[in-house]
Design a protein around this motif. Structure first.
Motif, PDB file in Angstrom:
ATOM      1  N   ALA A  69      78.256  59.651  47.395  1.00 49.10           N
ATOM      2  CA  ALA A  69      77.116  59.005  46.738  1.00 49.10           C
ATOM      3  C   ALA A  69      76.303  58.103  47.666  1.00 49.10           C
ATOM      4  O   ALA A  69      75.069  58.195  47.686  1.00 49.10           O
ATOM      5  N   PRO A  70      76.919  57.219  48.444  1.00 53.57           N
ATOM      6  CA  PRO A  70      76.112  56.376  49.333  1.00 53.57           C
ATOM      7  C   PRO A  70      75.310  57.172  50.354  1.00 53.57           C
ATOM      8  O   PRO A  70      74.167  56.824  50.674  1.00 53.57           O
ATOM      9  N   ARG A  71      75.885  58.253  50.866  1.00 55.55           N
ATOM     10  CA  ARG A  71      75.155  59.081  51.834  1.00 55.55           C
ATOM     11  C   ARG A  71      73.997  59.804  51.167  1.00 55.55           C
ATOM     12  O   ARG A  71      72.928  59.975  51.769  1.00 55.55           O
ATOM     13  N   LEU A  72      74.198  60.230  49.932  1.00 58.65           N
ATOM     14  CA  LEU A  72      73.102  60.864  49.192  1.00 58.65           C
ATOM     15  C   LEU A  72      71.979  59.869  48.931  1.00 58.65           C
ATOM     16  O   LEU A  72      70.797  60.206  49.034  1.00 58.65           O
ATOM     17  N   ARG A  73      72.347  58.632  48.590  1.00 60.20           N
ATOM     18  CA  ARG A  73      71.348  57.596  48.351  1.00 60.20           C
ATOM     19  C   ARG A  73      70.543  57.323  49.618  1.00 60.20           C
ATOM     20  O   ARG A  73      69.339  57.097  49.570  1.00 60.20           O
ATOM     21  N   GLU A  74      71.222  57.350  50.759  1.00 60.35           N
ATOM     22  CA  GLU A  74      70.537  57.094  52.026  1.00 60.35           C
ATOM     23  C   GLU A  74      69.641  58.255  52.417  1.00 60.35           C
ATOM     24  O   GLU A  74      68.524  58.056  52.898  1.00 60.35           O
ATOM     25  N   ALA A  75      70.120  59.490  52.215  1.00 58.32           N
ATOM     26  CA  ALA A  75      69.361  60.673  52.616  1.00 58.32           C
ATOM     27  C   ALA A  75      68.194  60.956  51.672  1.00 58.32           C
ATOM     28  O   ALA A  75      67.146  61.450  52.102  1.00 58.32           O
ATOM     29  N   ALA A  76      68.380  60.659  50.390  1.00 58.63           N
ATOM     30  CA  ALA A  76      67.327  60.925  49.391  1.00 58.63           C
ATOM     31  C   ALA A  76      67.201  59.700  48.488  1.00 58.63           C
ATOM     32  O   ALA A  76      67.635  59.718  47.335  1.00 58.63           O
ATOM     33  N   PRO A  77      66.630  58.611  49.004  1.00 58.10           N
ATOM     34  CA  PRO A  77      66.594  57.344  48.252  1.00 58.10           C
ATOM     35  C   PRO A  77      65.815  57.411  46.941  1.00 58.10           C
ATOM     36  O   PRO A  77      66.032  56.585  46.058  1.00 58.10           O
ATOM     37  N   GLU A  78      64.932  58.394  46.829  1.00 59.28           N
ATOM     38  CA  GLU A  78      64.158  58.523  45.598  1.00 59.28           C
ATOM     39  C   GLU A  78      64.955  59.215  44.491  1.00 59.28           C
ATOM     40  O   GLU A  78      64.536  59.228  43.322  1.00 59.28           O
ATOM     41  N   SER A  79      66.093  59.804  44.830  1.00 63.10           N
ATOM     42  CA  SER A  79      66.921  60.509  43.847  1.00 63.10           C
ATOM     43  C   SER A  79      67.850  59.536  43.133  1.00 63.10           C
ATOM     44  O   SER A  79      68.424  58.647  43.753  1.00 63.10           O
ATOM     45  N   ARG A  80      67.986  59.700  41.825  1.00 65.57           N
ATOM     46  CA  ARG A  80      68.917  58.887  41.042  1.00 65.57           C
ATOM     47  C   ARG A  80      70.205  59.682  40.847  1.00 65.57           C
ATOM     48  O   ARG A  80      70.165  60.906  40.651  1.00 65.57           O
ATOM     49  N   ILE A  81      71.340  59.010  40.894  1.00 66.35           N
ATOM     50  CA  ILE A  81      72.631  59.697  40.819  1.00 66.35           C
ATOM     51  C   ILE A  81      73.296  59.450  39.473  1.00 66.35           C
ATOM     52  O   ILE A  81      73.426  58.307  39.026  1.00 66.35           O
ATOM     53  N   LEU A  82      73.698  60.554  38.823  1.00 61.99           N
ATOM     54  CA  LEU A  82      74.465  60.501  37.585  1.00 61.99           C
ATOM     55  C   LEU A  82      75.823  61.132  37.868  1.00 61.99           C
ATOM     56  O   LEU A  82      75.918  62.324  38.152  1.00 61.99           O
ATOM     57  N   ILE A  83      76.872  60.327  37.819  1.00 62.57           N
ATOM     58  CA  ILE A  83      78.227  60.828  38.053  1.00 62.57           C
ATOM     59  C   ILE A  83      78.740  61.508  36.787  1.00 62.57           C
ATOM     60  O   ILE A  83      78.589  60.993  35.688  1.00 62.57           O
TER      61      ILE A  83
END
Length: 225
Positions: A69-83
């Motif tokens: 999740a943190p790497r995804l947030r860094e690579a695509a900061p505009e994307s919101r994550i739903l676990i």
């Protein structure tokens, strides 16, 4: 015409991905732009497609969703994550929030709840299924330790907030955007932002997830006059 909500689905089981795609694309205005079977694929596809929402499984071979999740947030900061997970373990939920997820949903949730969760996090809010939300209750940390929220038993009372700040807090906890809160309360977007900054300062909470957890901790924002 409003652009569709673009979703990336990451789960190591193809049948699960297919099911999530079917559920989401049955909702007008939602489209699944890509599917990933592991964290590495999810990272590459997130960079390629820049999805609005990433539906991310916790348990996958190799790197787990929580670690990714943190790497995804860094690579695509505009994307919101739903676990999405089959586990309602409280530590998983807390780790998801710390990793930057905007929501945590159990895999046995109803199809309608999945659609609602995707819309909520896309709108800038948060969404936690009831068991996941219970995992957050009473588990706050001090605002000064680099995470979010007050210690259990030391949360500032709701009475420190003005009536209008409580209205704004209630809207935030319901997953509304600043614009939606402004329309509902009949005030300007800028005024909502001012109230939001004030209540965050008073409560010592800096994130939407933390504010939502606070509302659950205190049992709602309303108090008898």
């Amino acid at each position: 015409m409003t652009s569709p909500i673009r979703v990336l689905v990451c789960d190591d089981h193809a049948v699960v991905r297919e099911g999530i795609r079917h559920v989401l694309e049955a909702e007008p205005g939602v489209t699944v732009v890509a599917e990933a079977g592991n964290a590495a694929q999810a990272l590459a596809l997130a960079v390629e497609h820049r999805p609005d929402v990433i539906v991310l499984d916790v348990s996958m071979p190799g790197e787990s969703g929580l670690r990714a999740a943190p790497r995804l947030r860094e690579a695509a900061p505009e994307s919101r994550i739903l676990i999405m997970s089959m586990h309602d373990n409280a530590e998983y939920v807390r780790e998801g929030v710390r990793a930057g997820a905007s929501g945590y949903l159990l895999k046995d949730s109803a199809a309608a709840e999945l659609r609602m969760a995707v819309r909520a996090v896309h709108a800038g809010g948060s969404y936690f299924s009831t068991p996941a939300a219970q995992g957050l209750t009473g588990t706050g940390t001090t605002a000064g330790d680099g995470r979010d929220g007050p210690d259990e038993g030391t949360a500032p009372p709701i009475d420190v907030l003005t009536a209008r700040e409580r209205d704004v807090l209630e809207g935030i906890a319901r997953g509304l955007t600043n614009k939606e809160i402004a329309a509902e309360l009949g005030i300007s977007h800028r005024t909502v932002e001012t109230h939001r900054e004030s209540l965050m300062r008073k409560l010592g909470i800096r994130t939407v997830a933390g504010l939502t957890r606070y509302v659950m901790d205190v049992g709602g924002v309303r108090r008898d006059a």
